[in-house]
Design an enzyme around this catalytic site. Structure first.
Site, PDB file in Angstrom:
ATOM      1  N   CYS A 153       0.952  -1.118   0.231  1.00 54.51           N
ATOM      2  CA  CYS A 153      -0.018   0.104   0.031  1.00 54.51           C
ATOM      3  C   CYS A 153       1.089   1.338  -0.019  1.00 54.51           C
ATOM      4  O   CYS A 153       1.567   1.640   1.165  1.00 54.51           O
ATOM      5  CB  CYS A 153      -0.655  -0.154   1.167  1.00 54.51           C
ATOM      6  SG  CYS A 153      -1.994   1.063   1.214  1.00 54.51           S
TER       7      CYS A 153
ATOM      8  N   CYS B  57       0.095   2.985   3.353  1.00 58.43           N
ATOM      9  CA  CYS B  57       0.764   2.521   4.989  1.00 58.43           C
ATOM     10  C   CYS B  57       1.833   3.479   5.555  1.00 58.43           C
ATOM     11  O   CYS B  57       2.681   3.678   4.512  1.00 58.43           O
ATOM     12  CB  CYS B  57       0.837   1.162   4.739  1.00 58.43           C
ATOM     13  SG  CYS B  57      -0.687   0.551   4.960  1.00 58.43           S
TER      14      CYS B  57
ATOM     15  N   HIS C 104      -4.043   0.139   7.871  1.00 56.05           N
ATOM     16  CA  HIS C 104      -5.047   0.161   6.700  1.00 56.05           C
ATOM     17  C   HIS C 104      -6.485  -0.512   6.545  1.00 56.05           C
ATOM     18  O   HIS C 104      -7.036   0.032   5.314  1.00 56.05           O
ATOM     19  CB  HIS C 104      -4.288  -0.843   5.532  1.00 56.05           C
ATOM     20  CG  HIS C 104      -4.025  -1.060   4.853  1.00 56.05           C
ATOM     21  ND1 HIS C 104      -3.749  -0.641   3.496  1.00 56.05           N
ATOM     22  CD2 HIS C 104      -4.632  -2.126   3.805  1.00 56.05           C
ATOM     23  CE1 HIS C 104      -4.494  -0.893   2.031  1.00 56.05           C
ATOM     24  NE2 HIS C 104      -4.878  -2.336   2.764  1.00 56.05           N
TER      25      HIS C 104
ATOM     26  N   ASN D 243      -5.636  31.034  -3.047  1.00 57.01           N
ATOM     27  CA  ASN D 243      -5.364  29.076  -3.095  1.00 57.01           C
ATOM     28  C   ASN D 243      -7.386  29.467  -2.886  1.00 57.01           C
ATOM     29  O   ASN D 243      -7.434  29.471  -1.465  1.00 57.01           O
ATOM     30  CB  ASN D 243      -4.891  28.089  -2.428  1.00 57.01           C
ATOM     31  CG  ASN D 243      -3.421  27.907  -2.975  1.00 57.01           C
ATOM     32  OD1 ASN D 243      -3.897  27.591  -4.902  1.00 57.01           O
ATOM     33  ND2 ASN D 243      -2.277  27.835  -2.675  1.00 57.01           N
TER      34      ASN D 243
ATOM     35  N   SER E 201     -11.614   7.852   0.271  1.00 52.80           N
ATOM     36  CA  SER E 201     -11.885   6.748  -0.457  1.00 52.80           C
ATOM     37  C   SER E 201     -11.204   5.706   0.225  1.00 52.80           C
ATOM     38  O   SER E 201     -10.717   5.924   0.867  1.00 52.80           O
ATOM     39  CB  SER E 201     -11.150   6.708  -2.133  1.00 52.80           C
ATOM     40  OG  SER E 201     -10.093   7.276  -2.129  1.00 52.80           O
TER      41      SER E 201
ATOM     42  N   HIS F  27      -7.622   2.062   2.573  1.00 51.74           N
ATOM     43  CA  HIS F  27      -6.595   2.724   3.562  1.00 51.74           C
ATOM     44  C   HIS F  27      -7.384   4.526   3.393  1.00 51.74           C
ATOM     45  O   HIS F  27      -7.292   5.077   3.168  1.00 51.74           O
ATOM     46  CB  HIS F  27      -4.738   3.549   3.089  1.00 51.74           C
ATOM     47  CG  HIS F  27      -4.667   3.466   4.364  1.00 51.74           C
ATOM     48  ND1 HIS F  27      -3.244   2.630   4.814  1.00 51.74           N
ATOM     49  CD2 HIS F  27      -4.878   4.088   5.257  1.00 51.74           C
ATOM     50  CE1 HIS F  27      -2.737   3.124   6.011  1.00 51.74           C
ATOM     51  NE2 HIS F  27      -3.465   4.461   6.409  1.00 51.74           N
TER      52      HIS F  27
ATOM     53  N   HIS G  57      -8.451   7.566   3.584  1.00 56.37           N
ATOM     54  CA  HIS G  57      -7.474   8.810   3.520  1.00 56.37           C
ATOM     55  C   HIS G  57      -8.223   9.330   2.291  1.00 56.37           C
ATOM     56  O   HIS G  57      -9.398   9.260   2.186  1.00 56.37           O
ATOM     57  CB  HIS G  57      -6.485   8.881   2.839  1.00 56.37           C
ATOM     58  CG  HIS G  57      -6.469   8.005   0.668  1.00 56.37           C
ATOM     59  ND1 HIS G  57      -7.333   6.862   0.716  1.00 56.37           N
ATOM     60  CD2 HIS G  57      -6.460   8.685  -0.052  1.00 56.37           C
ATOM     61  CE1 HIS G  57      -6.662   6.731  -0.140  1.00 56.37           C
ATOM     62  NE2 HIS G  57      -6.948   7.647  -1.246  1.00 56.37           N
TER      63      HIS G  57
ATOM     64  N   GLN H 192      -8.597  13.791   0.019  1.00 55.78           N
ATOM     65  CA  GLN H 192      -7.428  14.606  -0.672  1.00 55.78           C
ATOM     66  C   GLN H 192      -7.638  16.233  -0.516  1.00 55.78           C
ATOM     67  O   GLN H 192      -9.933  15.964  -0.838  1.00 55.78           O
ATOM     68  CB  GLN H 192      -8.106  14.068  -2.073  1.00 55.78           C
ATOM     69  CG  GLN H 192      -7.846  12.589  -2.745  1.00 55.78           C
ATOM     70  CD  GLN H 192      -6.235  12.063  -3.650  1.00 55.78           C
ATOM     71  OE1 GLN H 192      -6.066  13.403  -4.124  1.00 55.78           O
ATOM     72  NE2 GLN H 192      -6.534  11.450  -4.080  1.00 55.78           N
TER      73      GLN H 192
END
Ligand SMILES: [Zn+2]
Ligand SMILES: [Zn+2]
Lengths: 394, 394
Positions: free
Chosen positions: A60, A63, A124, A156, A164, A167, A169, A171
């Site tokens: 992964c 991880c 994970h 910005n 998703s 694992h 996490h 974005q």
């Protein structure tokens, strides 16, 4: 065939009759076809993977201690961990100037910014639904930190979080322009805030300087009605919006003035009645905790819906940058979108094809039916069979 | 890290620098990230089925003489065949009256209409790409017939055709309201038609009563530029639009005044220079033939792109009903959209997740790169390995 003009129209039943609903947040319509729930399914079926994930997966790229997809090694992090995406969709500035348009109809503008990956937990095999409330709270704190850090960099805005598996996490994409969807929402929120106030007042909280807020007003009404409410947690409500497109889409709007005091008496006391929350940064510690509890409860419900670890996309829409001071920024009302890609079961995915791609968003189950279903689901984890829905990519 | 203010911006290169393009037809932006083409793919991979389809499949609910999904038996049809969908998304009227809105933000309107299935050919194993030009022409004639028939019924507009595999067929949804996407296009076409004409004139055809037409103007420019053109066939051009979202999306706009006379000298002579085509019904037999040839050439190119029978969604946008007489109807410019769901190969599908679902449409390959790729592909069928991309459902 009978002459249609002589057949009396039956009384409208939202669970039987096709209709279109209006989405004031996007100024769009969606088609609801509730009578179609009975048709046989002919779409693609992906069997859910029944493989049980390990706590640590040496292959992964998220991880602790492993190599990222770009080759760099991750530290042996023990809590949340954020790093720049190795294949970002936008690049740091300065972006080159826009070229002259070859024709007035063909215009382009440069865009710059950055993309970050926020890992929620070192393990994970966990998901938001399997994290403790305290661990979810750390994730909310990390989202807020990245929002402030990226938002303070010149130009910005439009930070977005998607979630998703596997694992755990998300974005964060930070762009120099507010992206299409939140920009449309902001425009409609701003327009609503400029209308004359209604008399008599609804009792809903209001925005900055007493301006009407579409989401303050909407959340207040939904909390009173209850029909589309999935759960209430302190000042927060999770609901299936009137105009929801995806069958189990849930919009979570912050409703500062709770109408169910039994759940969040304490929070209500620290919130002014007219409180209008524009971003994660405005949250009090109590509001952050109750948000974490609400996230935990909702994601558990999702997992119970199809008895699998439920893949979904989640997005946070808020004030474009913490420092933005214009009217549009003030009109922003923090909310989180959950868009599960699953249609009917753990193995049936929804694709956009045909009519939806060419004409209009369409759904079969009504928002009220979806909300009822979710409301009735337990909020403890389903037995750990190891089942997971297929991973999403972003 | 260098101070960004001292780093000079490089010159803009649309194949290297992230940028946003504007879509005037939808008044929307899309994000283009051409530098990302190199990233490793982590999405779902569906292995393409390598099974060769039979000419007749006893279990197919579209093959001649078989039972439809609703149970009724199909005739032993020998050419195109149209029947009402057994599980239509909308129902015949009269629809019940709209209930009173529970809140001004929660509005719904009833919708009525019908859904038809148009089978293109009796053979189960064919696709548009494998039909002869004459057979495709029969399909175009059938689309026109259904458009007229449904459009003449009181209040039916927004007929839409989607294409899917296996067994070559499409769907026609006829609604009492123009659906969201074509309604947005119509609004923008109408607005463009009301602007003062440009001086000097571009030489593009014009709409009704000399009004400017966004798609007449756009097609004229693209045909002159060639950069995004995939093929030209008589008055027709197939192009990847400047603002295309899907990597291999192709918009086929009717360009009545051809700028490449070598290809369509004859047609040009039957078309007035200012010709503006609003619907399939306006086509001359020659225009219909050349459209059929163009469809044949384009779908063969698609099949060659990934060397498989290429699944895509196709839609026809035109005048809401043949009889509509308002300004918006006159502003309509017939065009066909092709939206292939394939991203990179026969087995990699595109899902809408994360940023695209929550923020803005995004693509990696530029429209110019996609057009070049398609332009260079052969227009004969690839060797018949029997490979097919996964079927779509609608
Ligand atoms: Zn939003
Ligand atoms: Zn169109």
């Amino acid at each position: 065939m009978a002459d249609p003009s002589t057949v009396p129209a039956p009384e409208f039943d939202p669970t039987e009759h096709p209709h279109r609903r209006y989405n004031p947040l996007l100024n769009e319509h969606i088609l609801v076809s509730p009578h179609r729930m009975k048709r046989p399914w002919q779409g693609q079926v992906d069997p859910p993977s029944t493989q049980r994930l390990p706590e640590y997966d040496p292959s992964c790229y998220l991880c602790p201690g492993n190599s990222r997809s770009g080759g760099e090694r991750l530290p042996k992090y023990t809590a949340t961990h954020t790093f720049p995406n190795d294949f970002p969709a936008v690049l740091a500035g300065p972006a080159p100037a826009a070229p002259p348009a070859p024709h007035p109809l063909l215009t382009a503008e440069p865009v710059q910014g950055g993309c970050d990956v926020v890992i929620f937990h070192p393990r994970h095999d966990l998901t938001l639904a399997r994290l403790s409330v305290g661990e979810i709270e750390q994730v909310v704190v990390e989202w807020t930190r990245v929002y402030v850090q990226r938002g303070m960099q010149e130009g910005n805005k439009g930070a977005i979080m998607g979630c998703s598996n596997p694992h755990p996490h998300g974005q964060v994409w930070s762009l120099s322009s507010v992206p299409q969807l939140p920009a449309t929402e902001l425009r409609n929120l701003l327009q609503y805030s400029l209308r004359p106030s209604e008399e008599p007042p609804s009792g809903a909280p209001r925005g900055d300087r007493g301006k009407p807020c579409l989401l303050c007003e909407y959340g207040h009404f939904e909390r009173g009605s209850g029909e589309r409410v999935v759960l209430e947690e302190g000042p927060w409500v999770a609901l299936v919006p009137w105009w929801a497109v995806w069958p189990y889409e849930v919009m979570r709007a912050s409703i500062p003035h709770s109408r169910s005091p039994s759940q969040a008496q304490v929070k209500n006391t620290v919130l002014p009645t007219n409180r209008h929350i524009t971003s994660l940064l405005d949250l009090t510690p109590d509001e952050r905790s109750s948000l974490s509890r609400a996230l935990s409860r909702l994601t558990k419900k999702y997992d119970n819906l199809f008895l699998c670890s439920f893949a979904y996309s989640m997005g946070i829409h808020q004030r474009p940058t913490p420092a933005a001071l214009d009217d549009e920024a003030e009109a922003a009302h923090l909310h989180l979108h959950f868009d599960p890609p699953l249609l009917r079961s753990a193995s049936v995915r929804k694709f956009l094809v045909g009519f939806e791609l060419m004409a209009e968003a369409q759904r079969d189950l009504t928002p009220e039916q979806a909300a009822k279903r979710l409301r009735e689901l337990p909020e403890r984890m389903p037995p750990r069979s190891g089942k997971r829905s297929a991973p999403l990519s972003s």
